[in-house]
Design an enzyme around this catalytic site. Structure first.
Site, short mmCIF file in Angstrom:
data_model
loop_
_atom_site.label_atom_id
_atom_site.label_comp_id
_atom_site.label_asym_id
_atom_site.label_seq_id
_atom_site.Cartn_x
_atom_site.Cartn_y
_atom_site.Cartn_z
N CYS A 178 0.84 -1.19 0.00
CA CYS A 178 0.00 0.00 0.00
C CYS A 178 0.88 1.25 0.00
CB CYS A 178 -0.86 0.04 1.25
SG CYS A 178 -1.68 -1.50 1.61
N ARG A 237 3.96 0.42 -6.50
CA ARG A 237 4.01 -0.50 -5.36
C ARG A 237 2.87 -1.53 -5.41
NH1 ARG A 237 7.31 1.55 -1.11
NH2 ARG A 237 6.10 0.35 0.39
N TRP A 272 -3.58 -2.21 -1.02
CA TRP A 272 -3.39 -3.55 -1.59
C TRP A 272 -4.04 -4.48 -0.58
CZ3 TRP A 272 -0.68 -8.20 -0.64
CH2 TRP A 272 -0.40 -8.99 -1.77
N ASN A 297 -0.78 1.30 6.58
CA ASN A 297 -0.09 0.21 5.88
C ASN A 297 0.33 -0.81 6.93
OD1 ASN A 297 -0.23 1.54 3.48
ND2 ASN A 297 1.97 1.94 3.30
N GLY A 298 0.29 -2.08 6.59
CA GLY A 298 0.75 -3.10 7.54
C GLY A 298 -0.41 -3.94 8.01
N GLU A 303 15.87 -17.19 -11.96
CA GLU A 303 15.49 -15.78 -12.08
C GLU A 303 14.78 -15.52 -13.41
OE1 GLU A 303 15.05 -13.49 -10.10
OE2 GLU A 303 15.17 -11.63 -11.21
N LYS A 310 11.07 -13.92 -13.74
CA LYS A 310 10.80 -12.71 -14.52
C LYS A 310 9.65 -12.97 -15.48
CE LYS A 310 12.22 -10.15 -12.82
NZ LYS A 310 13.00 -10.22 -11.64
N GLU A 365 6.20 -13.40 -13.62
CA GLU A 365 5.63 -12.25 -12.90
C GLU A 365 5.12 -11.15 -13.82
OE1 GLU A 365 8.06 -9.99 -10.12
OE2 GLU A 365 9.83 -10.36 -11.31
N HIS A 389 14.66 -36.98 -14.25
CA HIS A 389 14.09 -37.57 -13.03
C HIS A 389 12.64 -37.16 -12.83
CE1 HIS A 389 18.00 -39.13 -12.00
NE2 HIS A 389 18.52 -37.94 -12.31
N LYS A 434 5.78 -3.87 -5.11
CA LYS A 434 7.23 -3.67 -5.18
C LYS A 434 7.91 -4.10 -3.90
CE LYS A 434 11.11 -2.36 -6.90
NZ LYS A 434 11.69 -3.37 -7.82
O1 M6R Z 1 12.96 -5.52 -1.68
P1 M6R Z 1 13.42 -6.93 -1.69
O2 M6R Z 1 14.62 -7.17 -2.51
O3 M6R Z 1 13.56 -7.52 -0.30
O4 M6R Z 1 12.22 -7.74 -2.37
C1 M6R Z 1 12.23 -9.14 -2.44
C2 M6R Z 1 11.21 -9.64 -3.43
O5 M6R Z 1 9.92 -9.28 -3.03
C3 M6R Z 1 11.46 -9.12 -4.85
O6 M6R Z 1 12.74 -9.44 -5.29
C4 M6R Z 1 10.43 -9.72 -5.83
O7 M6R Z 1 10.63 -11.09 -5.96
C5 M6R Z 1 10.50 -9.00 -7.18
N1 M6R Z 1 9.19 -8.68 -7.63
C6 M6R Z 1 11.07 -9.84 -8.26
O8 M6R Z 1 11.12 -9.18 -9.48
#
Ligand code: M6R
Length: 607
Positions: A2, A27, A74, A100-101, A482, A486, A489, A505, A602
């Site tokens: 949020c 975010r 969010w 937030n939280g 990774e 990518k 997501e 396997h 984010k």
């Molecule tokens: O801010 P951080 O690096 O701790 O965030 C960790 C993950 O939430 C972040 O890397 C997330 O996986 C990204 N969306 C990946 O692109």
């Protein structure tokens, strides 16, 4: 997650709040709202969906109040709708709050408040807080006292901003385990959950410390610690300008951030190689503890966790002690052995990820030495760690991490070399390592130049796929993980990563005619083995995109990208740009909202 904005000052609050919320859109959110205050009362506007919905409600209205708070939500407790959207107000519409939280004790607070006649409108945990402040206001007849008293009753995590007709020129702010930045200019005082919301108005910023409270007046801010003692403000000049928070001619922030990598890698290296030495003076305070470490744990979430797997693999090649990577969400609850001889390294772009923060607290309470690898200056993680080394990726706005990832890999590589040196293990390859490190930015640019002309065509192969498989061995497996993250997501194509040697396997059962397999073979020691595994998938009809080095034979493969000549243990860094572009163009062909993928945020500041 949020986003929060707050303002009180000479000017009109609404544009400051709306523009701030726009800057926080990255975010992730599913509803938005604002409350404006003056001595006539509070006016609250909310809308489900995008900020444009809220904008269409507030534009063309006479809203000239000088104090206000704003929020993008969010959903955690309760579906995204107008009732659950923030701000929340008390029943007399005299107090309004954004949060937030997660308030962990909201059930018991709600019970107590309902027993005292309070009626709840929403399904949120946050609403309990506004009624709680009202409850204490009735007792103390003073907003500041009521706010501080209510905050004392809260358990969980919060970034809170409150305004009231009882103090119409004041914004009350508190934070615990949820980020909150304060700002000041000649026009007024500001708060926000992240700096980009404020950069248009001021670069004189300060992070509100965990547990602290701030009382914002138009000309000054009073700060208090958890015990209520007044504290001195510590302003800093924010190092990035508004330009960094804008797209600079690119269609999306992600595209811009992919292109920035040669520069961000250079920035991350800056000052850290002197002649033939790697210098990380940030480690000096814990040299003794590094020396006595008998195992090393790398802990993080998501992309940063993949960077940890890289760290584990690089360090394992340099020192004969155990090194393991663990997702923070597992480490915080798992039975991992940690004691005063453990070195725990936490990696985070934001430095605010809830699981990573919980994990470092757990490590510290078991006596471990802790290092933060973080990107955001002064973030919570860096305040807890015994030592911090900063990546210098600048502001990363797209939800999908790109430049922060390659900056993490770069810094982790330097860190692993330095840890080995401190622990007394030298390598005969030191000179070659330094030579390639000095070339890393140029080689990243070269990879961008090699990949870009062909990658769009390769990405269009993915456009209509349901499942894509990424494979690699050793360090190439980090790229596979990774790369798969990518792609899924931002394009919503299902993607999985496998060790190439594990295919037969089980996973090879998934390969059918025309299944796309993206294979990494940049590690000469195992490249021929990976090529054999790839051929096994080709025999079952797979279409291959191969990312390999200059020397691995690749006859018979149509879609091949060869990375420039580099040390194999640095290949992961430059090959990252290839799968980032691949995911980017696949998502773009599918018409996805690349910078703000669905359901993602984010910075994941709740568990
Ligand atoms: O801010 P951080 O690096 O701790 O965030 C960790 C993950 O939430 C972040 O890397 C997330 O996986 C990204 N969306 C990946 O692109």
């Amino acid at each position: 997650m949020c986003g929060i904005t707050g303002f009180t000052g000479k000017g009109t609050a609404l544009p400051v709040l709306m523009q701030g919320l726009e800057k926080l859109e990255y975010r992730g959110y599913d509803s938005a709202g604002v409350t404006l205050a003056d001595d006539q009362g509070l006016r609250t506007f909310k809308a489900k969906g995008r900020l444009s919905e809220l904008r269409s409600i507030v534009e063309n209205r006479e809203l000239h109040q000088h104090t206000g708070i704003g929020h993008t939500r969010w959903a955690t407790h309760g579906v995204p709708n107008n009732l659950n959207a923030h701000p929340h107000t008390n029943s007399t519409n005299t107090i309004s709050l954004v949060h937030n939280g997660i308030i962990e004790n909201y059930v018991s607070l709600k019970q107590m408040l309902e027993n005292n006649g309070y009626v709840f409108q929403s399904e949120t945990d946050s609403e309990a807080v506004v009624h709680l402040i009202d409850y204490y206001y009735r007792r103390f007849q003073d907003m500041e006292t009521a706010f501080k008293r209510a905050v004392r009753d809260l358990e969980g995590s919060y970034g809170l901003c409150v305004i009231s007709t009882y103090a119409p020129d004041t914004v009350f702010v508190a934070r615990k385990e949820s980020p909150m930045i304060l700002g000041i200019s000649d026009e007024g005082t500001y708060c926000a959950s992240d700096a980009p919301a404020l950069l248009e108005y001021t670069r004189k910023l300060m992070t509100l410390n965990d547990g602290d409270i701030a009382v914002l007046k138009p000309e000054h801010i009073a700060l208090f610690d958890a015990k209520g003692n007044e504290k001195k403000e510590e302003w800093m000049e924010f190092p990035y300008d508004l330009q960094s928070a804008q797209k600079g001619g690119y269609d999306t922030f992600m595209e811009k951030e992919i292109h920035e990598q040669p520069q961000t890698i250079r920035e991350t290296m800056r000052g850290r190689i002197e002649g033939k030495s790697i210098v990380l003076p940030e480690l000096d305070p814990i040299l003794g503890r590094i020396l006595r470490a008998d195992h090393v744990l790398w802990i993080a979430c998501g992309t940063a966790y993949h960077a940890c797997v890289y760290g584990q693999m690089v360090l394992n090649r340099l020192v004969p002690i155990n090194s393991a990577a663990i997702p923070a969400s597992e480490f915080r609850y798992g039975n991992y052995y940690v004691d005063k001889n453990t070195l725990c390294i936490f990696v985070s772009q934001s430095g605010e990820t809830a699981d990573t923060l919980a994990a470092i607290k757990r490590a510290k309470s078991s006596g471990a030495a802790t290092i933060a690898v973080a990107n955001v200056l002064g973030s919570s993680l860096t305040r807890i760690a015994d030592a911090t080394v900063y990546t210098c990726a600048g502001l990363e706005i797209a939800v999908a991490s790109t430049k922060a990832y390659t900056a993490q890999l770069t810094l982790i590589y330097l860190l692993a070399q330095k840890l080995a040196e401190i622990m007394g293990y030298s390598t005969r390859e030191h000179d070659e390592i330094i030579t390639y490190l000095n070339e890393l930015d140029r080689l990243t640019q070269e990879t961008i130049d090699i990949a870009k002309p062909v990658i769009r065509e390769y990405a269009s192969m993915l456009k209509n796929e349901h499942d894509v498989y990424f494979i690699g061995r050793q360090l190439d497996y980090v790229s596979a993980m990774e790369g798969a993250l990518k792609l899924k997501e931002i394009s919503y194509i299902h993607a999985d990563a496998y060790y190439a040697g594990e295919l037969k396997h089980g996973p090879i059962a998934l390969i059918q005619d025309q299944t796309v397999v993206i294979a990494f073979a940049t590690q000469p020691e195992v490249a021929s083995k990976t090529i054999s595994n790839i051929k096994e998938t080709v025999a079952r009809g797979a279409k291959i995109i191969l990312i390999t080095d200059q020397n691995t034979p690749a006859e018979g493969f149509t879609y091949v990208i060869r990375i420039p000549e580099i040390r194999p243990d640095l290949a992961c860094i430059i090959s990252a740009v290839i799968f980032q572009f691949l995911a980017y163009y696949a998502a773009s062909e599918r018409g996805c909202d690349i910078d703000k993928p669905r359901n993602l945020a984010k910075s994941v500041t709740v568990e």
